[in-house]
Design a protein around this motif. Structure first.
Motif, PDB file in Angstrom:
ATOM      1  N   PRO A  60      50.391  38.023  33.203  1.00 49.97           N
ATOM      2  CA  PRO A  60      49.615  36.946  33.837  1.00 49.97           C
ATOM      3  C   PRO A  60      49.190  37.283  35.261  1.00 49.97           C
ATOM      4  O   PRO A  60      48.106  36.870  35.695  1.00 49.97           O
ATOM      5  N   GLU A  61      49.989  38.057  35.958  1.00 51.00           N
ATOM      6  CA  GLU A  61      49.623  38.429  37.332  1.00 51.00           C
ATOM      7  C   GLU A  61      48.492  39.441  37.395  1.00 51.00           C
ATOM      8  O   GLU A  61      48.006  39.761  38.488  1.00 51.00           O
ATOM      9  N   ASP A  62      48.051  39.938  36.264  1.00 52.94           N
ATOM     10  CA  ASP A  62      46.864  40.800  36.225  1.00 52.94           C
ATOM     11  C   ASP A  62      45.579  39.982  36.199  1.00 52.94           C
ATOM     12  O   ASP A  62      44.475  40.542  36.278  1.00 52.94           O
ATOM     13  N   THR A  63      45.692  38.680  36.086  1.00 51.12           N
ATOM     14  CA  THR A  63      44.517  37.811  36.074  1.00 51.12           C
ATOM     15  C   THR A  63      43.754  37.938  37.384  1.00 51.12           C
ATOM     16  O   THR A  63      44.315  37.763  38.466  1.00 51.12           O
ATOM     17  N   ALA A  64      42.470  38.266  37.271  1.00 49.61           N
ATOM     18  CA  ALA A  64      41.644  38.502  38.455  1.00 49.61           C
ATOM     19  C   ALA A  64      40.217  38.806  38.007  1.00 49.61           C
ATOM     20  O   ALA A  64      39.961  39.022  36.817  1.00 49.61           O
ATOM     21  N   GLN A  93      29.182  43.414  39.979  1.00 49.45           N
ATOM     22  CA  GLN A  93      29.272  41.960  40.147  1.00 49.45           C
ATOM     23  C   GLN A  93      30.626  41.410  39.711  1.00 49.45           C
ATOM     24  O   GLN A  93      30.964  40.265  40.012  1.00 49.45           O
ATOM     25  N   GLY A  94      31.397  42.227  39.004  1.00 50.06           N
ATOM     26  CA  GLY A  94      32.732  41.804  38.590  1.00 50.06           C
ATOM     27  C   GLY A  94      32.786  41.251  37.187  1.00 50.06           C
ATOM     28  O   GLY A  94      31.797  40.742  36.666  1.00 50.06           O
ATOM     29  N   THR A  95      33.947  41.371  36.563  1.00 48.99           N
ATOM     30  CA  THR A  95      34.185  40.793  35.246  1.00 48.99           C
ATOM     31  C   THR A  95      35.553  40.124  35.260  1.00 48.99           C
ATOM     32  O   THR A  95      36.518  40.683  35.788  1.00 48.99           O
ATOM     33  N   GLN A  96      35.619  38.935  34.708  1.00 49.52           N
ATOM     34  CA  GLN A  96      36.840  38.142  34.760  1.00 49.52           C
ATOM     35  C   GLN A  96      37.821  38.594  33.685  1.00 49.52           C
ATOM     36  O   GLN A  96      37.460  38.724  32.501  1.00 49.52           O
ATOM     37  N   VAL A  97      39.060  38.794  34.094  1.00 49.20           N
ATOM     38  CA  VAL A  97      40.156  39.065  33.166  1.00 49.20           C
ATOM     39  C   VAL A  97      41.187  37.957  33.349  1.00 49.20           C
ATOM     40  O   VAL A  97      41.660  37.718  34.460  1.00 49.20           O
ATOM     41  N   THR A  98      41.515  37.280  32.280  1.00 47.96           N
ATOM     42  CA  THR A  98      42.498  36.209  32.322  1.00 47.96           C
ATOM     43  C   THR A  98      43.594  36.499  31.304  1.00 47.96           C
ATOM     44  O   THR A  98      43.295  36.705  30.118  1.00 47.96           O
TER      45      THR A  98
END
Length: 128
Positions: free
Chosen positions: A88-92, A120-125
């Motif tokens: 979960p702490e990899d969420t960013a 522009q970034g890509t979301q990882v949750t």
């Protein structure tokens, strides 16, 4: 003008895997070191991994070493980040970055975020 486009982010359960891609265009890809950074909510952007223009040297943040693998395919102008055993702490938001200088040391990105091109970034949750 350099364009960097990340893809491959998404929602995954803890312990799962994702593979991020960064497609580059606008200049010769094979002579520039590349890296991945991430920014979690409320935190500063931090270094994740970097790879030399030739792919010969790779560096990882200590928390990612052994779980993440950075690679590149110069023929496809693409860099990758294979992420396993996600927590979960990899969420960013994960950002792709490229050195502005040719044949630069990939180690430099472990020390500074100056003089880089950014995607522009890509979301990882990662859910627990």
């Amino acid at each position: 003008q350099v364009q960097l486009v990340e893809s491959g982010g998404g929602l995954v359960q803890a312990g799962g895997s994702l593979r991020l891609s960064c497609a580059a265009s606008g200049r010769t890809f094979s002579v520039y070191s590349m890296g991945w950074f991430r920014q979690a909510p409320g935190k500063e952007r931090e270094f994740v991994a970097t790879i030399t223009w030739s792919g010969g040297n790779k560096y990882y943040a200590s928390s990612e070493k052994g779980r993440f693998t950075i690679s590149r395919d110069n023929a496809k102008n693409t860099m990758y980040l294979e992420m396993n055993s996600l927590k979960p702490e990899d969420t960013a938001v994960y950002y792709c970055a490229a050195d502005r200088s040719m044949y630069g040391s990939s180690y430099r990105m472990t020390q500074t975020q100056d003089d880089l091109y950014w995607g522009q970034g890509t979301q990882v949750t990662v859910s627990s």
